[in-house]
Design an enzyme around this catalytic site. Structure first.
Site, short mmCIF file in Angstrom:
data_model
loop_
_atom_site.label_atom_id
_atom_site.label_comp_id
_atom_site.label_asym_id
_atom_site.label_seq_id
_atom_site.Cartn_x
_atom_site.Cartn_y
_atom_site.Cartn_z
N GLU A 162 0.82 -1.24 0.06
CA GLU A 162 -0.11 -0.06 0.08
C GLU A 162 0.82 1.24 0.03
O GLU A 162 0.73 1.86 0.94
CB GLU A 162 -1.07 -0.11 1.08
CG GLU A 162 -1.92 -1.11 0.97
CD GLU A 162 -3.27 -1.02 2.12
OE1 GLU A 162 -2.97 -0.32 3.02
OE2 GLU A 162 -4.24 -1.38 1.73
N CYS A 172 9.74 17.10 4.11
CA CYS A 172 11.15 17.17 4.51
C CYS A 172 11.91 17.89 3.56
O CYS A 172 11.53 18.27 2.32
CB CYS A 172 11.55 15.74 4.90
SG CYS A 172 12.16 14.97 3.57
N GLU A 319 -6.51 -7.43 -1.08
CA GLU A 319 -7.03 -7.62 0.36
C GLU A 319 -8.50 -7.19 0.62
O GLU A 319 -8.58 -6.22 -0.01
CB GLU A 319 -5.82 -6.64 1.30
CG GLU A 319 -4.55 -6.84 1.54
CD GLU A 319 -3.86 -5.84 2.50
OE1 GLU A 319 -4.63 -5.49 3.29
OE2 GLU A 319 -2.72 -5.69 2.18
C1 GLA Z 1 -4.27 -2.63 4.66
C2 GLA Z 1 -2.76 -3.08 4.95
C3 GLA Z 1 -2.81 -4.38 5.62
C4 GLA Z 1 -3.48 -4.32 6.92
C5 GLA Z 1 -5.10 -3.75 6.33
C6 GLA Z 1 -5.78 -3.95 7.56
O1 GLA Z 1 -4.58 -3.17 3.62
O2 GLA Z 1 -2.13 -3.24 3.61
O3 GLA Z 1 -1.43 -4.48 5.95
O4 GLA Z 1 -3.13 -3.38 7.63
O5 GLA Z 1 -5.09 -2.69 5.77
O6 GLA Z 1 -7.13 -3.69 7.19
#
Ligand code: GLA
Length: 680
Positions: A162, A172, A319
C-alpha cells in the site's frame, strides 16, 4: 505525470499466470510459533487457499541489523507452502524500515506539513524521496529477488505494501529538493512556474527554484497551484520508487510484479491512472467503509474502478476482510453470508483473485482486533466455515477467469479534479468531489446499469452514456475529446462545479462552466451554494441540496427549474442537442430518488440497457471465450426472481427461464443463451 517519469522505461511486463480464480491471503508467520506453520499450510489447503502473500512486513526479520541477513525462517515458510502446492505472492519486505535503520538514519523519517517529524513505532516511517531509504530498500530487494527470483512457488511479486497509505506526502528537506527537480522538469523556467501558479497573487512571485518549498502549513490558505503540483509530484515520486523496486526484481525474476492499490473512499494521494500501466496486473485492497451511507455500493464502485484501472482486464483483490476491520471508529462485523456476497461482488466486477488480510488474526499488535480467515476463536467458528465454503465455490468458478465485464455507460474520474476541486478555499466545503462521484455511481448502480470508470482522456466511443460528476478541473484536450464524443452521437450528463478550471487551476473566464459552456448550451454567472441542512424544491417537485447557481440556458432546453432558494426561477436541469448527441446538465445535488429519476431519463434516451433488481442487488455479466456468466448478488432479505437460462454454479441446478435468488444469496449462471434478462 512528470516528463522525467515518462522518460524512464517501463520495467518489462510479464503475465500473471494462475490457474482459475486465486483464493488467498496475507500470511505473517513471523508473528507465530513455527510449531503451527505446518498446521497453517494444512488448513490453507482445507480452505482452498492457493495464493499467499508473505514477507510483507519482513524487513526486521530477514535483515535484523546493518549487513546482517537471516533468511532461514523465510526459507522454511516458502518450502512449506511450496510442498503444500500453494503459490506465493512474495513481498519485498520494504514497507516498514526496522528500528536499526531509522536509528542509524533518522533523516529518512517523514515530515508532515506542520514541519514536524513522524517517528518510527508504527509503519511506513520513510520519506518517498529519501535516497538513503531507497539505497537500503533496494539492497534488500536485491537480496530477496536474487534468493527467490527463480523459485518455482513464486508466482507474483508484491512490491512494498500500500505505497503511500501513510507517507504519500512528505515535506522534509529532501522532498523539497525532489519537488524543485520535478517542477523544473515540468515547467522548464521559473517564469513558467510563476505563470502556472498565479504567483502575482499575494506577492508570491519566485525568483529562483531554491525559494520554493513544499506547501508547508501557512497562517492563511496556501497557493492552490502549489498544492495541486505537490499532489502530482508526490504521486509521481512514489511511482518512481515502485519502478525502482520492480527494476531490481526483473533482473532476477520472470514472473509478474505488482503492488496493492487502495481504491477506497478515503485514500486520495496517488493518481492510479498513471500507476496502472506500470504494474503487470492491477491489484486492489478494499474494505467496507461503515463511515459511508452505502458501504456496499461503494464496494461496487471500487471494484468497477479497479477494473477501469486495469483497462477492463481482470484484476486481483489483494486484500479484504472476512469480517470487521480495526481502524474505523466503529468496526462492524459481517453478517452471515456477507463475506461471500462481498467477495463474489468483486469477482462479478472482474476480479480474478480474492485475497484477504490476513490468514490468522494477530494476537498482538495494533491489528489484533482485525478479522482474519482463522479468527481468534479458531476453526470452530462461523467465519472459518464460511471461508471454507467460499474457497470451494471460488475453485468451481475457475472457468470465469479471464472473462470481462461489458458496460454501456461510464463515469469519468480524475485525481486532478479531486485535488483541485477539494481545495482549501472553495465555494462550499459541503461539496466534495468523491461525494459527487459516489452519488452519480450509486444512482446508476441502483438503476441496474453496469458502469466502467474511465479517465478524462479515455476513448469514449464505445459508450452510450458518460457521466461527468464534478469534473472541476479539465484540460483543453480532454474537454475537446468529450465534446467530439457528443458531437459523434454520444450522450453525457455533466454535474455542477465541472469544467471550471484548466490544468493550472486557472478559472476559465466568460461564465461557468467554461470548458463545457457551448457543449451544454448554458452560461452560469454565479454560484449560489446552500447551507448544510438546507433543502430546496424544484418545479418538478424534486428536492435538492448543497448547491444552486445563476444559470441561463443559451441553446439548451430547460427540463426543470429551482422553485425556491437563492436561484428561484432559474434553470436547474437542462439538455442540449449537440451534433448527433446530447449533453445534459444538473446544477444541484438532487436527492437520491430525483437523481435516479434523472439518470433513468438520460439512460433511456441514450438507449442504455438496465438490469432489474434495484438498489441492493448486483447483477453483472462477465463474458469470455468460454461463454458468459451472469452474477446475481442479492443483498436484501427478500427472494428475487429473474430471467436466465443455463447451469447455476453455486447450487449446481439447471435454470430454464426463471432464476430464483433467495434473500442474502448469490447465484452465478453459466448462460446457454444470453438474453438481456428483464431489461427495464
Ligand atoms: C491494509 C494493509 C494491511 C492491513 C490492512 C488492515 O490493507 O495493507 O497490512 O493493515 O490494511 O485492514
Amino acid at each position: 505525470m512528470s516528463r522525467a517519469a515518462h522518460e524512464k522505461p517501463r520495467v518489462s511486463a510479464r503475465d500473471f499466470a494462475h490457474d482459475g480464480i486465486a483464493f488467498g491471503c496475507d500470511y505473517n508467520p513471523e508473528q507465530w510459533d513455527p510449531a503451527i506453520w505446518t498446521e497453517d499450510v494444512e488448513l490453507m489447503r482445507t480452505a482452498g487457499v492457493d495464493l499467499v502473500a508473505i514477507n510483507i512486513f519482513g524487513w526486521s526479520q530477514i535483515n535484523p541489523g546493518l549487513g546482517v541477513f537471516d533468511f532461514s525462517a523465510l526459507d522454511t515458510v516458502i518450502e512449506l507452502l511450496h510442498a503444500g502446492g500453494i503459490r506465493i505472492n512474495l513481498g519485498t519486505a520494504t514497507s516498514s524500515p526496522p528500528p536499526w535503520l531509522t536509528t542509524l538514519h533518522p533523516e529518512i523519517l517523514p515530515v508532515t506539513d506542520d514541519g514536524t517529524t513522524r517517528f518510527p513505532g508504527g509503519r511506513q516511517a520513510w520519506c518517498p524521496s529519501s535516497p538513503v531509504f531507497r539505497r537500503y530498500a533496494l539492497a534488500l530487494v536485491e537480496q530477496v529477488a536474487e534468493r527467490y527470483g527463480a523459485h518455482p512457488a513464486v508466482e507474483l511479486w508484491h512490491v512494498s505494501n500500500e505505497l503511500g497509505c501513510h507517507n504519500a506526502l512528505c515535506y522534509c528537506a529532501e522532498s523539497a529538493t525532489a519537488f524543485r527537480r520535478w517542477l523544473e522538469n515540468r515547467y522548464g523556467s521559473i517564469d513558467e512556474l510563476n505563470r502556472a501558479w498565479g504567483t502575482s497573487f499575494w506577492s508570491q512571485r519566485y525568483s529562483a527554484w531554491d525559494e520554493i518549498l513544499p506547501p508547508l502549513q501557512t497562517l492563511s490558505s496556501r497557493n492552490p497551484g502549489q498544492m495541486l503540483d505537490f499532489h502530482r509530484f508526490s504521486s509521481d515520486e512514489l511511482l518512481d520508487y515502485y519502478r525502482s523496486e520492480a527494476a531490481v526484481i526483473r533482473r532476477f525474476s520472470e514472473v509478474a510484479i505488482t503492488t496493492n492499490f487502495m481504491v477506497t473512499s478515503h485514500i486520495r494521494n496517488l493518481d492510479y491512472w498513471s500507476w496502472a500501466p506500470e504494474v503487470d496486473i492491477v491489484a486492489n485492497d478494499h474494505y467496507l467503509d461503515h463511515r459511508l451511507e452505502e458501504p456496499t455500493a461503494e464496494l461496487a464502485f471500487a471494484a468497477d474502478f479497479t477494473r477501469g484501472l486495469a483497462g477492463g482486464a481482470p484484476w486481483l483483490l489483494m486484500e479484504t476482510a472476512t469480517s470487521a476491520v480495526n481502524w474505523q471508529p466503529h468496526n462492524i462485523a459481517k453478517t452471515p453470508g456477507e463475506l461471500t456476497r462481498n467477495a463474489l461482488a468483486h469477482v462479478a466486477r472482474g476480479a480474478d483473485g480474492i485475497c484477504f488480510f490476513q490468514w490468522r488474526a494477530s494476537a498482538q499488535g495494533s491489528e489484533k482486533f482485525h478479522s482474519a480467515l482463522v479468527p481468534h476463536a479458531g476453526t470452530d467458528s462461523a467465519v472459518w466455515r464460511e471461508v471454507v465454503e467460499l474457497g470451494g465455490l471460488i475453485e468451481r468458478l475457475g472457468e470465469v477467469a479471464g472473462s470481462r465485464v461489458v458496460a454501456e455507460a461510464a463515469v469519468v474520474f480524475s485525481w486532478d479534479a479531486w485535488w483541485a476541486g477539494d481545495g482549501e478555499n472553495r465555494p462550499s466545503h459541503s461539496v466534495a468531489y468523491l461525494d459527487q462521484v459516489h452519488a452519480a455511481y450509486n444512482a446508476l448502480h441502483d438503476l441496474g446499469i453496469t458502469v466502467d470508470i474511465v479517465p478524462p482522456d479515455a476513448d469514449l466511443s464505445a459508450y452510450k452514456l458518460v457521466v461527468l460528476p464534478g469534473l472541476h478541473l479539465v484540460t483543453d484536450a480532454d474537454a475537446a475529446g468529450i465534446e467530439s464524443y457528443v458531437a459523434g452521437g454520444g450522450h453525457v450528463l455533466i454535474t455542477f462545479y465541472s469544467g471550471i478550471v484548466d490544468e493550472d487551476d486557472r478559472v476559465r473566464l466568460g461564465g461557468y462552466p467554461g470548458a463545457f459552456r457551448d457543449l451544454l448550451g448554458i452560461r452560469v454567472e454565479e454560484f449560489a451554494p446552500l447551507l448544510p441542512g438546507q433543502s430546496i424544491g424544484l418545479a418538478s417537485g424534486a428536492s435538492a441540496r448543497l448547491w444552486t447557481e445563476r444559470l441561463q440556458a443559451t441553446s439548451a432546453e430547460v427540463l426543470d427549474s429551482f422553485a425556491d432558494g437563492p436561484a428561484a426561477g432559474i434553470p436547474a436541469v437542462t439538455r442540449n442537442a449537440h451534433g448527433s448527441g446530447s449533453a445534459w446538465y444538473v446544477a444541484t445535488m438532487l436527492e437520491d430518488g430525483a437523481y435516479r429519476n434523472l439518470l433513468a431519463d438520460v439512460a433511456r434516451s441514450a438507449g442504455v440497457a438496465r438490469h432489474p433488481g434495484g438498489e441492493d442487488v448486483d447483477i453483472v455479466r462477465r463474458v469470455g471465450d468460454t461463454g458468459s456468466h451472469l452474477f446475481v448478488i442479492n443483498h436484501t432479505a427478500d427472494d428475487l426472481e429473474l430471467q436466465a437460462t443455463g447451469e447455476e454454479i453455486v447450487t449446481g441446478a439447471s435454470v430454464t427461464g426463471t432464476l430464483l435468488v433467495p434473500g442474502g444469496s448469490v447465484r452465478i449462471v453459466r448462460e446457454s443463451t444470453t438474453t438481456q434478462e428483464g431489461t427495464a
